[in-house]
Design a protein around this motif. Structure first.
Motif, mmCIF file in Angstrom:
data_model
loop_
_atom_site.group_PDB
_atom_site.id
_atom_site.type_symbol
_atom_site.label_atom_id
_atom_site.label_comp_id
_atom_site.label_asym_id
_atom_site.label_seq_id
_atom_site.Cartn_x
_atom_site.Cartn_y
_atom_site.Cartn_z
ATOM 1 N N VAL A 36 0.845 -1.194 0.000
ATOM 2 C CA VAL A 36 0.000 0.000 0.000
ATOM 3 C C VAL A 36 0.880 1.243 0.000
ATOM 4 C CG1 VAL A 36 -1.664 1.368 1.321
ATOM 5 C CG2 VAL A 36 -1.918 -1.115 1.194
ATOM 6 N N ASP A 37 0.573 2.194 -0.899
ATOM 7 C CA ASP A 37 1.247 3.487 -0.902
ATOM 8 C C ASP A 37 0.388 4.450 -0.086
ATOM 9 O OD1 ASP A 37 2.599 5.806 -1.321
ATOM 10 O OD2 ASP A 37 2.286 5.891 -3.489
ATOM 11 N N ALA A 38 0.716 4.570 1.195
ATOM 12 C CA ALA A 38 -0.119 5.348 2.112
ATOM 13 C C ALA A 38 -0.137 6.831 1.776
ATOM 14 C CB ALA A 38 0.367 5.143 3.547
ATOM 15 N N ALA A 39 0.864 7.298 1.035
ATOM 16 C CA ALA A 39 0.947 8.731 0.737
ATOM 17 C C ALA A 39 -0.250 9.223 -0.064
ATOM 18 C CB ALA A 39 2.239 9.033 -0.012
ATOM 19 N N GLY A 40 -0.855 8.348 -0.844
ATOM 20 C CA GLY A 40 -1.972 8.769 -1.688
ATOM 21 C C GLY A 40 -3.342 8.499 -1.094
ATOM 22 N N ILE A 41 -3.377 8.090 0.191
ATOM 23 C CA ILE A 41 -4.647 7.705 0.811
ATOM 24 C C ILE A 41 -4.976 8.628 1.978
ATOM 25 C CG2 ILE A 41 -5.886 5.863 2.018
ATOM 26 C CD1 ILE A 41 -4.180 3.855 0.509
ATOM 27 N N GLY A 42 -6.171 9.193 1.945
ATOM 28 C CA GLY A 42 -6.644 10.020 3.043
ATOM 29 C C GLY A 42 -7.463 9.188 4.017
ATOM 30 N N VAL A 43 -7.312 9.473 5.310
ATOM 31 C CA VAL A 43 -8.013 8.719 6.353
ATOM 32 C C VAL A 43 -8.811 9.683 7.224
ATOM 33 C CG1 VAL A 43 -7.786 7.163 8.325
ATOM 34 C CG2 VAL A 43 -6.154 7.015 6.420
ATOM 35 N N SER A 44 -10.098 9.418 7.369
ATOM 36 C CA SER A 44 -10.928 10.184 8.300
ATOM 37 C C SER A 44 -11.706 9.205 9.164
ATOM 38 C CB SER A 44 -11.886 11.115 7.555
ATOM 39 O OG SER A 44 -12.787 10.382 6.748
ATOM 40 N N VAL A 45 -11.991 9.613 10.407
ATOM 41 C CA VAL A 45 -12.683 8.739 11.352
ATOM 42 C C VAL A 45 -13.762 9.532 12.076
ATOM 43 C CG1 VAL A 45 -12.442 7.198 13.333
ATOM 44 C CG2 VAL A 45 -10.550 7.424 11.709
ATOM 45 N N GLU A 46 -14.948 8.959 12.148
ATOM 46 C CA GLU A 46 -16.044 9.565 12.897
ATOM 47 C C GLU A 46 -16.795 8.477 13.646
ATOM 48 O OE1 GLU A 46 -20.041 12.355 12.278
ATOM 49 O OE2 GLU A 46 -18.675 11.967 10.605
ATOM 50 N N ASP A 47 -16.743 8.542 14.966
ATOM 51 C CA ASP A 47 -17.410 7.550 15.820
ATOM 52 C C ASP A 47 -17.002 6.126 15.458
ATOM 53 O OD1 ASP A 47 -18.752 9.550 17.192
ATOM 54 O OD2 ASP A 47 -20.461 9.512 15.830
ATOM 55 N N GLY A 48 -15.729 5.928 15.158
ATOM 56 C CA GLY A 48 -15.218 4.597 14.859
ATOM 57 C C GLY A 48 -15.353 4.173 13.413
ATOM 58 N N THR A 49 -16.095 4.948 12.614
ATOM 59 C CA THR A 49 -16.238 4.629 11.192
ATOM 60 C C THR A 49 -15.081 5.245 10.413
ATOM 61 O OG1 THR A 49 -18.650 4.527 11.324
ATOM 62 C CG2 THR A 49 -17.687 4.862 9.145
ATOM 63 N N VAL A 50 -14.314 4.404 9.757
ATOM 64 C CA VAL A 50 -13.141 4.852 9.004
ATOM 65 C C VAL A 50 -13.499 5.009 7.534
ATOM 66 C CG1 VAL A 50 -10.821 4.234 8.224
ATOM 67 C CG2 VAL A 50 -11.507 3.794 10.580
ATOM 68 N N THR A 51 -13.121 6.144 6.959
ATOM 69 C CA THR A 51 -13.312 6.387 5.531
ATOM 70 C C THR A 51 -11.954 6.574 4.878
ATOM 71 O OG1 THR A 51 -15.458 7.460 5.899
ATOM 72 C CG2 THR A 51 -14.362 7.874 3.793
ATOM 73 N N LEU A 52 -11.680 5.770 3.859
ATOM 74 C CA LEU A 52 -10.459 5.920 3.077
ATOM 75 C C LEU A 52 -10.817 6.573 1.749
ATOM 76 C CD1 LEU A 52 -8.603 2.496 3.568
ATOM 77 C CD2 LEU A 52 -8.454 4.586 4.938
ATOM 78 N N SER A 53 -10.034 7.558 1.348
ATOM 79 C CA SER A 53 -10.280 8.247 0.088
ATOM 80 C C SER A 53 -8.957 8.484 -0.624
ATOM 81 C CB SER A 53 -10.998 9.580 0.335
ATOM 82 O OG SER A 53 -10.239 10.391 1.219
ATOM 83 N N GLY A 54 -9.048 8.743 -1.926
ATOM 84 C CA GLY A 54 -7.850 8.977 -2.715
ATOM 85 C C GLY A 54 -7.754 7.998 -3.866
ATOM 86 N N GLU A 55 -6.579 7.927 -4.475
ATOM 87 C CA GLU A 55 -6.360 7.055 -5.623
ATOM 88 C C GLU A 55 -5.286 6.021 -5.314
ATOM 89 O OE1 GLU A 55 -5.379 9.465 -8.973
ATOM 90 O OE2 GLU A 55 -7.445 10.134 -9.299
ATOM 91 N N VAL A 56 -5.497 4.809 -5.815
ATOM 92 C CA VAL A 56 -4.503 3.745 -5.698
ATOM 93 C C VAL A 56 -4.208 3.202 -7.088
ATOM 94 C CG1 VAL A 56 -5.110 3.096 -3.336
ATOM 95 C CG2 VAL A 56 -6.348 2.075 -5.247
ATOM 96 N N ASP A 57 -3.104 2.470 -7.202
ATOM 97 C CA ASP A 57 -2.653 2.014 -8.517
ATOM 98 C C ASP A 57 -3.392 0.778 -9.026
ATOM 99 O OD1 ASP A 57 -0.814 4.052 -8.638
ATOM 100 O OD2 ASP A 57 0.817 2.850 -7.796
ATOM 101 N N SER A 58 -3.982 -0.002 -8.111
ATOM 102 C CA SER A 58 -4.615 -1.250 -8.536
ATOM 103 C C SER A 58 -5.717 -1.641 -7.559
ATOM 104 C CB SER A 58 -3.579 -2.381 -8.602
ATOM 105 O OG SER A 58 -3.094 -2.674 -7.302
ATOM 106 N N TYR A 59 -6.561 -2.558 -8.017
ATOM 107 C CA TYR A 59 -7.610 -3.072 -7.141
ATOM 108 C C TYR A 59 -7.000 -3.848 -5.983
ATOM 109 C CZ TYR A 59 -11.790 -5.529 -5.578
ATOM 110 O OH TYR A 59 -12.817 -6.020 -4.813
ATOM 111 N N ALA A 60 -5.881 -4.536 -6.246
ATOM 112 C CA ALA A 60 -5.204 -5.277 -5.182
ATOM 113 C C ALA A 60 -4.759 -4.334 -4.066
ATOM 114 C CB ALA A 60 -4.000 -6.026 -5.751
ATOM 115 N N GLU A 61 -4.260 -3.159 -4.438
ATOM 116 C CA GLU A 61 -3.846 -2.189 -3.428
ATOM 117 C C GLU A 61 -5.060 -1.663 -2.663
ATOM 118 O OE1 GLU A 61 -1.293 1.978 -2.958
ATOM 119 O OE2 GLU A 61 -1.661 1.127 -4.946
ATOM 120 N N ARG A 62 -6.163 -1.496 -3.363
ATOM 121 C CA ARG A 62 -7.397 -1.050 -2.711
ATOM 122 C C ARG A 62 -7.851 -2.066 -1.663
ATOM 123 N NH1 ARG A 62 -12.999 0.317 -6.037
ATOM 124 N NH2 ARG A 62 -14.275 0.936 -4.236
ATOM 125 N N VAL A 63 -7.795 -3.340 -2.021
ATOM 126 C CA VAL A 63 -8.167 -4.406 -1.088
ATOM 127 C C VAL A 63 -7.204 -4.443 0.099
ATOM 128 C CG1 VAL A 63 -8.367 -6.908 -0.809
ATOM 129 C CG2 VAL A 63 -9.305 -5.798 -2.844
#
Length: 232
Positions: A36-63
């Motif tokens: 995983v290239d963490a530099a391109g992924i944004g992380v936000s958390v609200e009441d324990g719910t994690v949201t990942l946003s941004g772009e990744v190079d492949s579906y495998a990286e997304r998983v």
């Protein structure tokens, strides 16, 4: 009233601090995960719910990013807003993706020939019927890392199985044997070939373990997982 107000503010502050702590832990876990290239992924958390946003190079990286986030204690729910945007490399044709998917499925000994795949603009849909849930999961794993795959929809179903009177007892035993689970917090209800799981666990990993224990029964072809995650 003032005491109640202070208590409310304190509770809100603690919840916010917990979210900040979870956010930091998720970011560290993403950085720790080699695929995983963490530099391109944004992380936000609200009441324990994690949201990942941004772009990744492949579906495998997304998983991989999704799995990394769900490994973190304190994560109670997950929202995937990641998009797959490959680097500037020649994109494989639909035919190339189809060939790669077919080869991957055929090369995995645990996947029966009943599993079929349809490819539409990089979106893979798996269909067919298998005997075990691990075969269904193996089919997804076999194709999700392939170049050109954007998403994977797993529509594989399980073969009908005979019901058994001791299914609940067997699943309860599997939950009790699992070192990651507190079986006393999970209720198992068997309705024919369907299992309903209720209760609370401390992490998403425990929730997944409970579901896999239920799917492991030879008499189950449907699992309704109502378990909730509570980190406190």
């Amino acid at each position: 009233m003032a005491a109640s107000l202070r208590k409310g503010k304190s509770t809100m502050r603690i919840a916010t601090d917990r979210d900040v702590s979870v956010q930091s832990a998720v970011q560290e876990e993403l950085e720790w995960t080699p695929d995983v290239d963490a530099a391109g992924i944004g992380v936000s958390v609200e009441d324990g719910t994690v949201t990942l946003s941004g772009e990744v190079d492949s579906y495998a990286e997304r998983v991989a990013a999704r799995r990394a986030a769900l490994r973190v204690r304190g994560v109670t729910a997950f929202v995937d807003n990641l998009t797959v945007h490959p680097k500037e490399t020649p994109r494989p044709s639909e035919t190339d993706v189809a060939k790669a998917v077919s080869l991957a499925l055929n090369a995995t000994s645990t996947i029966p020939a009943t599993v079929k795949a349809e490819i539409n603009d990089g979106h893979v849909t798996l269909t067919g019927e298998v005997e075990w849930d691990y075969q269904r999961r193996a089919a997804r794993r076999a194709v999700e890392h392939l170049l050109g795959v954007q998403t994977v929809s797993n529509l594989i179903t399980l073969s009908p199985r005979p019901s058994a009177l001791d299914t609940e007892e067997r699943i309860r035993g599997a939950l009790t044997r699992n070192a990651l689970l507190d079986a006393n917090r999970i209720k198992v209800t068997v309705l024919g070939n369907k299992v309903v799981l209720d209760g609370t666990v401390r992490s998403w990993a425990e929730k997944q373990q409970a579901g896999r224990a239920a799917w492991g029964s030879p008499h189950v072809n449907d699992v309704e997982d109502r378990i909730t995650v509570r980190s406190d």
